[in-house]
Scaffold this active site. Structure first.
Site, PDB file in Angstrom:
ATOM      1  N   SER A 118       0.821  -1.272   0.110  1.00 23.95           N
ATOM      2  CA  SER A 118      -0.042   0.011   0.036  1.00 23.95           C
ATOM      3  C   SER A 118       0.911   1.396  -0.020  1.00 23.95           C
ATOM      4  O   SER A 118       1.737   1.120   0.702  1.00 23.95           O
ATOM      5  CB  SER A 118      -0.811   0.040   1.178  1.00 23.95           C
ATOM      6  OG  SER A 118      -1.857  -1.097   1.103  1.00 23.95           O
ATOM      7  N   GLU A 119       0.287   2.363  -0.544  1.00 19.77           N
ATOM      8  CA  GLU A 119       0.717   3.655  -0.748  1.00 19.77           C
ATOM      9  C   GLU A 119      -0.197   4.825  -0.197  1.00 19.77           C
ATOM     10  O   GLU A 119      -1.432   4.234  -0.177  1.00 19.77           O
ATOM     11  CB  GLU A 119       1.690   3.940  -2.055  1.00 19.77           C
ATOM     12  CG  GLU A 119       2.465   3.033  -2.475  1.00 19.77           C
ATOM     13  CD  GLU A 119       2.943   3.190  -3.841  1.00 19.77           C
ATOM     14  OE1 GLU A 119       3.754   2.417  -4.230  1.00 19.77           O
ATOM     15  OE2 GLU A 119       2.662   4.275  -4.484  1.00 19.77           O
ATOM     16  N   GLN A 292     -37.170 -12.725  24.661  1.00 17.44           N
ATOM     17  CA  GLN A 292     -36.882 -13.196  23.422  1.00 17.44           C
ATOM     18  C   GLN A 292     -36.070 -12.302  22.511  1.00 17.44           C
ATOM     19  O   GLN A 292     -35.392 -12.845  21.618  1.00 17.44           O
ATOM     20  CB  GLN A 292     -38.433 -12.956  22.867  1.00 17.44           C
ATOM     21  CG  GLN A 292     -38.547 -13.831  21.435  1.00 17.44           C
ATOM     22  CD  GLN A 292     -40.086 -13.678  21.000  1.00 17.44           C
ATOM     23  OE1 GLN A 292     -40.450 -12.526  20.543  1.00 17.44           O
ATOM     24  NE2 GLN A 292     -40.561 -14.656  20.925  1.00 17.44           N
ATOM     25  N   GLU A 377      -5.766  -5.892   3.183  1.00 16.32           N
ATOM     26  CA  GLU A 377      -5.766  -6.879   2.413  1.00 16.32           C
ATOM     27  C   GLU A 377      -7.139  -6.920   1.337  1.00 16.32           C
ATOM     28  O   GLU A 377      -7.541  -7.905   0.746  1.00 16.32           O
ATOM     29  CB  GLU A 377      -5.637  -8.242   2.969  1.00 16.32           C
ATOM     30  CG  GLU A 377      -4.236  -8.378   3.551  1.00 16.32           C
ATOM     31  CD  GLU A 377      -4.252  -9.689   4.104  1.00 16.32           C
ATOM     32  OE1 GLU A 377      -4.559 -10.743   3.409  1.00 16.32           O
ATOM     33  OE2 GLU A 377      -3.719  -9.936   5.253  1.00 16.32           O
ATOM     34  N   GLU A 381     -15.358  -3.064  -0.231  1.00 19.37           N
ATOM     35  CA  GLU A 381     -15.799  -2.653  -1.578  1.00 19.37           C
ATOM     36  C   GLU A 381     -14.926  -3.459  -2.782  1.00 19.37           C
ATOM     37  O   GLU A 381     -15.620  -3.714  -3.471  1.00 19.37           O
ATOM     38  CB  GLU A 381     -15.808  -1.299  -1.627  1.00 19.37           C
ATOM     39  CG  GLU A 381     -16.987  -0.485  -0.755  1.00 19.37           C
ATOM     40  CD  GLU A 381     -16.300  -0.501   0.871  1.00 19.37           C
ATOM     41  OE1 GLU A 381     -17.175  -0.208   1.619  1.00 19.37           O
ATOM     42  OE2 GLU A 381     -15.199  -0.789   0.964  1.00 19.37           O
TER      43      GLU A 381
END
Length: 398
Positions: A118-119, A292, A377, A381
């Site tokens: 990543s950058e 419940q 990772e 999306e």
């Protein structure tokens, strides 16, 4: 495994891992400093043979390993996973000299690995990398060097061979800036987009390489890296020039389902804590479990967790069998498992009330840990994009 029901040996192994994580490994994790590499914890993972399992097991065993560790000690799970992520490209694409130099140290927990993809402007869109690898014949002669930890000499340079100078930045890199070496992806320009990316093994002691830690929500170490004309040579290549994006994707296709397993482990821990708490907590003249609304919510949490677990195991089995639809299955597994873990942990906190917000509570810890896997990772999306692309590719093929 039949129909994704674990065999007796697998169940026994997972139980052993959960006990180990909740005992020795959790003790070491608590002695560590948040945001820093915990080297005693890594050494323990090496002594227990767990780091070696990352490189010798199939995807299913890796998922069982990560899920079981996450249930008892998320710090141990993350430390193990980051070693695998940073060093797996060396196993798959490295030279014999690179594997011999680094993998024994990683497996023993003596050398810390990192995956530098990543950058600042290229996170989810990994093909948009801008870290530049500029050709420089001088770099080939002085490229290699040892680690800052002094665990041995580098792979050696070859005078007269062409090399590159790396210039630019990496960001959101786990284990940075404390790793002993980095798997670095840089643009060498053989083609546009992903076709011009090359993978390099860069020791931390290489001149021109520096970094800074980042203060993040999750407690594991993460930081930035700055490359100021860092020399690399042919001996530092992981695979071939221009083929680095495939090295990255091969690694992520293995680790995406196991990110899902990490998430499932957290979800199961939160679910079990909720079952125990609501079965014993009295409110409005009855235990919470008798209400419940509570029972229905716990049922939903359990059903989603089980569905995520089965999808993760199915994706791991697809990887181990070499199934052609692995990218779709891996993306589905990571997507559902990480989104499910967020849901389960959030509802577990709600059912516990204020006690779960107290610093040091299991759910307070999980609440901070569970958010990041939906981003790293490949964000949720991105996983949806992969799934849709693969589905429409099948339509086009028919």
């Amino acid at each position: 495994m039949t129909g994704f029901a674990l065999g007796a040996d697998q169940e026994e192994w997972c139980g052993h891992l959960r006990a180990l994580a909740a005992g020795r490994l959790r003790t070491l994790a608590r002695e560590g400093e948040p945001g820093r590499v915990n080297r005693p914890l890594l050494a323990a993972l090496g002594e227990e043979g767990l780091l070696d399992r990352v490189f010798t097991s199939g995807a299913l065993d890796l998922c069982l390993l990560r899920e079981s560790l996450a249930y008892g000690c998320t710090e141990a799970e993350t430390a193990l996973a980051l070693q695998g992520l940073g060093a797996y490209p060396v196993l798959r694409a490295g030279s014999a000299a690179q594997r011999e130099r680094w993998l024994p140290e990683v497996r023993a927990g003596r050398a810390v690995a990192a995956f530098a993809l990543s950058e600042p402007g290229a996170g989810s869109d990994a093909a948009a990398l801008t870290l530049a690898a500029v050709p420089d014949d001088r770099a080939g002669a002085g490229g290699a060097g040892g680690t800052a930890g002094g665990t041995g000499a580098g792979t050696g340079g070859g005078a007269g061979r062409g090399g590159w100078r790396l210039s630019g930045e990496k960001c959101w890199i786990s284990n940075a800036p404390e790793a002993d070496f980095y798997t670095v992806f840089a643009r060498t320009g053989e083609g546009p987009g992903a076709k011009g990316v090359t993978a390099f093994l860069v020791p931390a002691a290489r001149p021109g390489l520096s970094g800074e830690p980042l203060d993040m929500l999750s407690p594991h170490p993460i930081g930035t890296l700055s490359f100021d004309g860092v020399p690399v040579g042919p001996q530092d290549l992981l695979g071939e020039p221009g083929r680095g994006f495939r090295v990255a994707m091969d690694t992520l296709n293995l680790f995406r389902p196991s990110v899902g397993a990490f998430a499932v482990g957290m979800a199961r821990a939160a679910l079990d804590a909720t079952l125990a708490y609501t079965a014993g907590r009295t409110a409005f003249g009855a235990t919470l479990s008798d209400l419940q609304a509570v029972g229905h919510r716990v049922a939903e949490m359990a059903t989603r967790t089980e569905a995520a677990r089965l999808l993760v195991y199915a994706a791991a089995a697809a990887h181990d069998s070499g199934a052609p639809d692995l990218p779709r299955r891996a993306a589905m597994a990571k997507l559902l498992a990480t989104e499910t873990a967020q849901y389960v942990v959030d509802h577990a906190v709600q059912l516990h009330g204020a006690v779960a917000l107290r610093r040091g509570h299991l759910l307070e810890h999980l609440y901070r840990e569970v958010r990041a896997p939906r981003i790293y990772e490949g964000a949720s999306e991105v996983q949806r994009t992969i799934i849709a692309r693969e589905l429409y590719a099948q339509v086009a093929a028919r």
